[in-house]
Design a protein around this motif. Structure first.
Motif, mmCIF file in Angstrom:
data_model
loop_
_atom_site.group_PDB
_atom_site.id
_atom_site.type_symbol
_atom_site.label_atom_id
_atom_site.label_comp_id
_atom_site.label_asym_id
_atom_site.label_seq_id
_atom_site.Cartn_x
_atom_site.Cartn_y
_atom_site.Cartn_z
ATOM 1 N N UNK A 35 0.844 -1.199 0.000
ATOM 2 C CA UNK A 35 0.000 0.000 0.000
ATOM 3 C C UNK A 35 0.871 1.237 0.000
ATOM 4 N N UNK A 36 0.499 2.229 -0.794
ATOM 5 C CA UNK A 36 1.165 3.530 -0.812
ATOM 6 C C UNK A 36 0.171 4.584 -0.366
ATOM 7 N N UNK A 37 0.528 5.296 0.710
ATOM 8 C CA UNK A 37 -0.331 6.343 1.262
ATOM 9 C C UNK A 37 0.303 7.702 0.957
ATOM 10 N N UNK A 38 -0.335 8.526 0.117
ATOM 11 C CA UNK A 38 0.261 9.807 -0.261
ATOM 12 C C UNK A 38 0.065 10.889 0.802
ATOM 13 N N UNK A 39 1.008 11.819 0.872
ATOM 14 C CA UNK A 39 0.853 12.982 1.749
ATOM 15 C C UNK A 39 0.027 14.071 1.074
ATOM 16 N N UNK A 40 -0.027 14.036 -0.229
ATOM 17 C CA UNK A 40 -0.802 15.003 -1.004
ATOM 18 C C UNK A 40 -2.283 14.628 -0.917
ATOM 19 N N UNK A 41 -3.083 15.521 -0.338
ATOM 20 C CA UNK A 41 -4.501 15.221 -0.133
ATOM 21 C C UNK A 41 -5.291 15.097 -1.432
ATOM 22 N N UNK A 42 -4.717 15.551 -2.543
ATOM 23 C CA UNK A 42 -5.424 15.444 -3.822
ATOM 24 C C UNK A 42 -5.275 14.054 -4.435
ATOM 25 N N UNK A 43 -4.408 13.217 -3.843
ATOM 26 C CA UNK A 43 -4.212 11.854 -4.325
ATOM 27 C C UNK A 43 -4.858 10.860 -3.362
ATOM 28 N N UNK A 44 -5.088 9.669 -3.860
ATOM 29 C CA UNK A 44 -5.678 8.628 -3.018
ATOM 30 C C UNK A 44 -4.664 7.522 -2.759
ATOM 31 N N UNK A 45 -4.890 6.767 -1.710
ATOM 32 C CA UNK A 45 -4.032 5.611 -1.424
ATOM 33 C C UNK A 45 -4.184 4.595 -2.544
ATOM 34 N N UNK A 46 -3.088 3.909 -2.871
ATOM 35 C CA UNK A 46 -3.144 2.884 -3.911
ATOM 36 C C UNK A 46 -2.596 1.574 -3.352
ATOM 37 N N UNK A 47 -3.164 0.479 -3.825
ATOM 38 C CA UNK A 47 -2.821 -0.848 -3.315
ATOM 39 C C UNK A 47 -2.403 -1.758 -4.464
ATOM 40 N N UNK A 48 -1.528 -2.718 -4.148
ATOM 41 C CA UNK A 48 -0.969 -3.620 -5.160
ATOM 42 C C UNK A 48 -0.817 -5.006 -4.536
ATOM 43 N N UNK A 49 -1.024 -6.041 -5.334
ATOM 44 C CA UNK A 49 -0.917 -7.393 -4.799
ATOM 45 C C UNK A 49 -0.343 -8.339 -5.857
ATOM 46 N N UNK A 50 0.465 -9.291 -5.418
ATOM 47 C CA UNK A 50 1.012 -10.307 -6.307
ATOM 48 C C UNK A 50 1.085 -11.646 -5.561
ATOM 49 N N UNK A 51 0.932 -12.735 -6.328
ATOM 50 C CA UNK A 51 1.063 -14.083 -5.792
ATOM 51 C C UNK A 51 2.158 -14.808 -6.575
ATOM 52 N N UNK A 52 2.942 -15.628 -5.885
ATOM 53 C CA UNK A 52 4.082 -16.261 -6.542
ATOM 54 C C UNK A 52 4.594 -17.425 -5.695
#
Length: 406
Positions: free
Chosen positions: A123-140
């Motif tokens: 998960x990436x949580x931005x400090x810029x309030x105009x952006x939203x948190x983004x999530x990523x997932x992988x299986x291996x």
């Protein structure tokens, strides 16, 4: 005056702690956005050492590709939240903003194992309030007892995630619905069914650890809600919130102030059957919007992914009224062969057939093994047809239609 001086002194000390606690992975990254890495969480089957290796590998890959300048927050976090934990992730970010911490994002991750497959959720949580948190997932899968091959695989996975981060991390905070859903950690109940010999009565017992298909699971393995959150996140329909930084956030986190709905529940894990119990509440009124029980068989990655995809659909529908439901549809993306990367609207979905996906009404972009398709999603029906149309063709067709209207 004395109080003001004392306050300034404490702020100065805190800033010094921040500066001293930021250990950069390598040398400074110039004008690159800085990302502060929170220690990754791990399940019982993966262990903290492997999760830390994944964190370092991802950070170094970001640095090597000049995408972000990574740094570590371990010392500051341990000092700041040693005695009193943060209420939620928002509080940690707000505190860092107040002391003017020079970073643009917080990166947190969770590593787990289901059967023979590992999972890495970022998960990436931005400090810029105009952006939203983004999530990523992988299986291996990871090779056994071969450090070089393990490192090579983790680097491959890291680069794959970074490819997606480049596209999505700085996206503006814009969703199809102005609704924020907070996904709480699921209560994990590991159940063993015993039989009383005299009466043949079956009695369920909650265990601290259970072994299924050679994998040990613990009641504190809080990664299941991360899979549920990601399946809902990949729809691009809602703003999602969660709290997964267990070492620094209180055991019962505060519901984020901007959350419109709270999703909570329990996952009962047994030998041949699992039951997911979900409650969806509206935060302002505390009204129970939806409550249900969802059984599914065996704890394999395919079975768990299918269950979480279906529940993401059910949760999404539960927070929409009848008019809003006309703006979404359900879809299946079927592939002819396994192990083909599937993306929809730049969100990674998996490498096998994807079913019960909730998507916005209208045109959706699908990529299967580097080949682009269009999926036109309609409400109240199952959508599955993919069309080999480029954006330029669609644009030209729309232009012709507009001219015909004149």
């Amino acid at each position: 005056m004395l109080k003001e001086n004392k306050y300034l002194f404490l702020v100065t000390i805190l800033i010094l702690i921040l500066i001293l606690s930021v250990h950069v992975y390598g040398q400074e990254g110039g004008d690159l956005d800085k990302v502060a890495f929170i220690p990754f969480e791990s399940s019982l089957a993966t262990g903290a050492e492997l999760a830390e290796k994944a964190r370092i590998t991802l950070a170094l890959a970001m640095k090597e590709r000049e995408v972000f300048s990574p740094s570590r927050l371990d010392i500051w976090l341990s000092d700041k939240y040693a005695d009193e934990k943060a209420g939620n992730i928002d509080e940690i970010i707000d505190t860092m903003k107040k002391v003017k911490f020079d970073v643009s994002f917080i990166c947190h991750g969770s590593m787990f194992k289901i059967g023979n497959m590992y999972g890495l959720k970022i998960a990436l949580y931005p400090f810029d309030d105009s952006m939203s948190a983004s999530h990523y997932i992988r299986y291996f899968e990871l090779p056994k007892a071969n450090p070089d091959k393990i490192e090579k695989k983790l680097k491959e996975i890291s680069n794959d995630i970074i490819d997606e981060i480049i596209v999505r991390a700085r996206m503006p905070k814009k969703f199809h619905f102005n609704k924020t859903i907070y996904i709480e950690k699921l209560g994990i109940k590991l159940i063993q069914i015993s039989e009383i010999q005299a009466t043949k009565t079956k009695v369920p017992t909650i265990l601290p650890i259970i072994t299924l298909d050679g994998i040990e699971y613990k009641g504190t393995d809080h990664f299941f809600h991360e899979i549920l959150l990601y399946r809902l996140h990949a729809s691009g329909l809602f703003s999602l919130k969660n709290n997964s930084m267990s070492n620094y956030i209180m055991e019962n986190p505060k519901v984020p102030q901007d959350a419109d709905y709270v999703v909570s529940g329990n996952l009962f894990i047994m030998d041949n059957l699992n039951i997911l119990m979900i409650d969806v509440k509206q935060t302002k009124t505390n009204e129970l919007v939806q409550s249900y029980m969802f059984p599914f068989t065996e704890l394999t990655l395919d079975s768990l992914e299918a269950a979480m995809s279906r529940n993401a659909l059910l949760i999404g529908l539960s927070v929409l009224n009848l008019q809003e439901r006309e703006r979404i549809g359900t879809a299946d993306i079927l592939v002819k062969a396994p192990d083909q990367k599937i993306y929809c609207n730049n969100y990674f979905l998996g490498t096998r057939d994807q079913k019960d996906i909730i998507l916005p009404f209208g045109q959706n972009d699908v990529t299967i093994k580097d080949k682009m398709y269009k999926m036109f999603v309609y409400p109240f029906t199952k959508n599955y047809q993919l069309w080999e149309l480029e954006d330029s063709i669609v644009t030209q067709i729309l232009s012709i239609v507009e001219n015909e209207k004149k």
